[in-house]
Design a protein around this motif. Structure first.
Motif, PDB file in Angstrom:
ATOM      1  N   PRO A   3      -3.622   8.224   1.076  1.00  0.00           N
ATOM      2  CA  PRO A   3      -3.967   7.369   2.222  1.00  0.00           C
ATOM      3  C   PRO A   3      -4.267   8.148   3.507  1.00  0.00           C
ATOM      4  O   PRO A   3      -5.004   7.650   4.361  1.00  0.00           O
ATOM      5  N   LEU A  24       4.206   3.771   0.716  1.00  0.00           N
ATOM      6  CA  LEU A  24       3.842   2.423   0.256  1.00  0.00           C
ATOM      7  C   LEU A  24       3.089   2.498  -1.067  1.00  0.00           C
ATOM      8  O   LEU A  24       3.362   1.751  -2.011  1.00  0.00           O
ATOM      9  N   ASN A  65       2.146   5.683   4.557  1.00  0.00           N
ATOM     10  CA  ASN A  65       1.239   4.964   3.650  1.00  0.00           C
ATOM     11  C   ASN A  65       1.320   5.516   2.224  1.00  0.00           C
ATOM     12  O   ASN A  65       1.136   4.770   1.264  1.00  0.00           O
ATOM     13  N   SER A  66       1.572   6.816   2.092  1.00  0.00           N
ATOM     14  CA  SER A  66       1.811   7.366   0.749  1.00  0.00           C
ATOM     15  C   SER A  66       3.056   6.736   0.150  1.00  0.00           C
ATOM     16  O   SER A  66       3.108   6.432  -1.053  1.00  0.00           O
ATOM     17  N   GLY A  96      -5.797   5.151   5.365  1.00  0.00           N
ATOM     18  CA  GLY A  96      -4.730   4.291   5.880  1.00  0.00           C
ATOM     19  C   GLY A  96      -4.419   3.203   4.865  1.00  0.00           C
ATOM     20  O   GLY A  96      -4.309   3.458   3.660  1.00  0.00           O
ATOM     21  N   ASN A  97      -4.322   1.997   5.362  1.00  0.00           N
ATOM     22  CA  ASN A  97      -3.953   0.861   4.516  1.00  0.00           C
ATOM     23  C   ASN A  97      -5.082   0.451   3.574  1.00  0.00           C
ATOM     24  O   ASN A  97      -4.887  -0.415   2.740  1.00  0.00           O
ATOM     25  N   TRP A 155       3.682   1.242  12.704  1.00  0.00           N
ATOM     26  CA  TRP A 155       2.914   1.232  11.456  1.00  0.00           C
ATOM     27  C   TRP A 155       1.475   0.757  11.707  1.00  0.00           C
ATOM     28  O   TRP A 155       0.547   1.221  11.064  1.00  0.00           O
ATOM     29  N   GLY A 193      -0.944  -0.009   9.028  1.00  0.00           N
ATOM     30  CA  GLY A 193      -1.295   1.150   8.210  1.00  0.00           C
ATOM     31  C   GLY A 193      -2.296   2.080   8.875  1.00  0.00           C
ATOM     32  O   GLY A 193      -2.645   3.122   8.313  1.00  0.00           O
ATOM     33  N   ASN A 194      -2.755   1.729  10.066  1.00  0.00           N
ATOM     34  CA  ASN A 194      -3.782   2.538  10.722  1.00  0.00           C
ATOM     35  C   ASN A 194      -3.226   3.359  11.882  1.00  0.00           C
ATOM     36  O   ASN A 194      -3.849   3.474  12.939  1.00  0.00           O
ATOM     37  N   ARG A 230       9.378  -1.139   1.572  1.00  0.00           N
ATOM     38  CA  ARG A 230       8.041  -1.323   2.156  1.00  0.00           C
ATOM     39  C   ARG A 230       8.113  -2.240   3.375  1.00  0.00           C
ATOM     40  O   ARG A 230       7.427  -2.002   4.383  1.00  0.00           O
ATOM     41  N   GLN A 245       3.373   8.547  13.222  1.00  0.00           N
ATOM     42  CA  GLN A 245       3.922   7.849  12.060  1.00  0.00           C
ATOM     43  C   GLN A 245       4.908   6.751  12.473  1.00  0.00           C
ATOM     44  O   GLN A 245       5.567   6.866  13.506  1.00  0.00           O
TER      45      GLN A 245
END
Lengths: 359, 359
Positions: free
Chosen positions: A96, A268, A265-266, A108-109, A191, A194-195, A182, A201
């Protein structure tokens, strides 16, 4: 190669430009980071594939040095070890945090859903490139063990011996705990769906997820012995209302150590991959899946593992034998919980010593 | 009083204007919400105090209807049941959502640290007010059981029979999980350092805390039987990457049900109280604490409880007997985990039936 080995080769392997995924999506321009310890012989029949778990990497010696001493898995004088970072991770393979060629920005997401079978198929392409027709051995624990089992089913002629430790399809409690981990990441305002920027982070959410995972990697008995009801070793006093007990300080510390080395994201992506592992999926039955296995399989359960309880590993071994696969089960008796394969390497060596049993 | 009882009295009791706390702080103008089912007789010797756990209330019949049928605990034809909401809660007694007389605003995160002993001492003042010199019986599970045990130690002459279910000082795993639940609440940006508006709760953080707690209240076996690896019952498909497994949908639902009925700061206060329960604190030894006990004590462990493992309850019963206390241990065999005292009332009744044993 017996002590502190360094990889002879570290490489990046380009997957085909379009790599199709089980989920129906594709990865474009994806790459695999790999490492080779020792020397692949001319026949390329001395290769041990070491599959890593959630937060591992291709650099096997850094996170599982015992691997070079595991009886029945590796001949340390003659074998070569291959480590491959999995797709979705953040240690060199496409994940990601990698640049999406379609947008020029990190996935990202938007990183597609990757499953264990995709991981194994990507590794098979690397083996083709390296000229390895058949693995002498594939070994891994936890998510690494999931890869080993999928190797044995998906590429039965390409793996002679499979050793999978502390693994089974995740049960309901495990699925629940992964879900909550998660949720913790996604609850962190950093978060940002995710972007987040690479240097921004969702640290607190990722730390909380890791701390919860650490509870599931250890055992009640180990925690009780190590921490009991002691106040935090820094001298905090829980009876002030904000002071922590020792176990809380430990969990916070584990979380903090983690977010500086891993991508949210990894996390997740890989916990979803872990949830979805189901060797029977797409087959008429689990029996049909296990009937494909040609490798000599060793399954190891850990007595105090409550993430992958030994009973679930036993059930897996029974299902494999019922399908006619050669499968032995061994139990590592330890209070260390799921992490015992890392924490008590001498016990793992002991359990694997003594040749094939069909226990 | 055998079916669906309604309280004969619901009342608010004003504690002394200054109520000193174990932690050194004080509560000013604090109140206790209580409920009485049935009729206290002239001698006031028919009162059963039912102590509630984390999210309970004075309205005992609403959350533990089985209490009116527990053999050896209550005579349903002649006894009166007293329920008292604990300090720190949000069901009528003074808690973090109450107005701090010093500021005219809700306490929020400034609510002082309250311990189980403070709860018990506040209840004793209510008993004084009600003219109850001695409880026929005190009963509770989990945090309710902590109150029962402190009653037996702190006011030995005031409780004839004490029944404590699924309780012991919290072990390291429990301390760790409570810590992570608090982290989840505090991670939610809506928590605002505890100073959220009453209608702007940190819902997601509180839901995550509750969901994690629910995992600890149930058992792996129960989850496996109920949910296994089934997709969410609404029809979501986990293999799309966002669809949930059934257990995840269940946990989310438990979290969502909870934040509409419970206060996040109360959750923080009561889990801290739970952490700090240590009956030996302030005594030279646990032996000295248990030597004070005059009540006939029954401890019940639940076979599948991993928050308060039955072994910890057994150890408690052995410590009490070693100190000369009259204590029997019984085990409720159930897959329901910590929640079995609520989920399997018929088994609890069965376990308590048959008079005193000193097992």
């Amino acid at each position: 190669m017996r002590t502190a080995p360094q990889p002879a080769i570290e490489g990046d392997f380009a997957l085909p430009d379009v790599f199709p995924l089980e989920s129906g999506g594709t990865l474009r321009g994806a790459r695999l980071r790999y490492a080779i310890y020792g020397k692949i012989n001319a026949a390329a029949d001395n290769v041990v594939l070491v599959c890593h778990a959630l937060s591992g990497s291709a650099l096997v010696a850094e996170w599982w040095p015992a691997i070079f001493s595991l009886p029945g898995v590796i001949d340390p004088d003659h074998d070569a070890v291959l480590g491959v970072n999995i797709l979705g991770s953040c240690y060199g393979s496409t994940g990601p945090a990698s640049i999406d060629p379609a947008t020029g920005r990190p996935y990202g997401n938007r990183f597609p859903l990757v499953e264990i079978r995709d991981i194994v198929r990507s590794q098979a392409l690397l083996l083709d490139f390296l000229g390895i027709a058949r693995l002498k051995s594939a070994v891994g624990a936890s998510i690494g063990g999931m890869q080993v089992l999928e190797w044995a089913i998906q590429f039965p002629s390409r793996v002679a011996r499979a050793t999978a430790i502390a693994v089974a399809p995740l049960n309901a409690m495990g699925l629940g705990l992964n879900h909550l981990q998660r949720q913790a990441i996604m609850l962190d305002p950093e978060w940002r769906d995710g972007n987040y920027a690479p240097d921004r982070q969702p640290q607190r959410g990722l730390a909380l997820a890791r701390a919860l995972a650490v509870c599931s990697y250890k055992s009640e008995a180990l925690f009780e012995e190590r921490f009991g009801r002691k106040p935090d070793r820094s001298g905090e006093d829980p009876w002030t209302g904000n002071g922590r007990f020792d176990v809380a300080g430990y969990l916070d510390h584990q979380g903090e150590k983690f977010y500086s080395r891993f991508d949210a994201n990894s996390y997740l992506a890989i916990t979803r991959m872990m949830d979805l592992f189901d060797p029977a999926r797409g087959f008429v039955s689990a029996l049909q899946a296990w009937q494909r296995v040609e490798a000599a399989v060793t399954l190891v359960g850990i007595s105090s593992d409550w993430l992958f309880p030994p009973g679930d590993v036993v059930a897996l071994s029974e299902a494999m034998r019922a399908a006619g696969a050669r499968c032995s089960y061994r139990e590592l008796v330890s209070d260390h919980g799921h992490d015992a394969f890392l924490a008590e390497p001498e016990l793992l060596i002991e359990v694997l010593r003594g040749g094939e049993k069909t226990g």
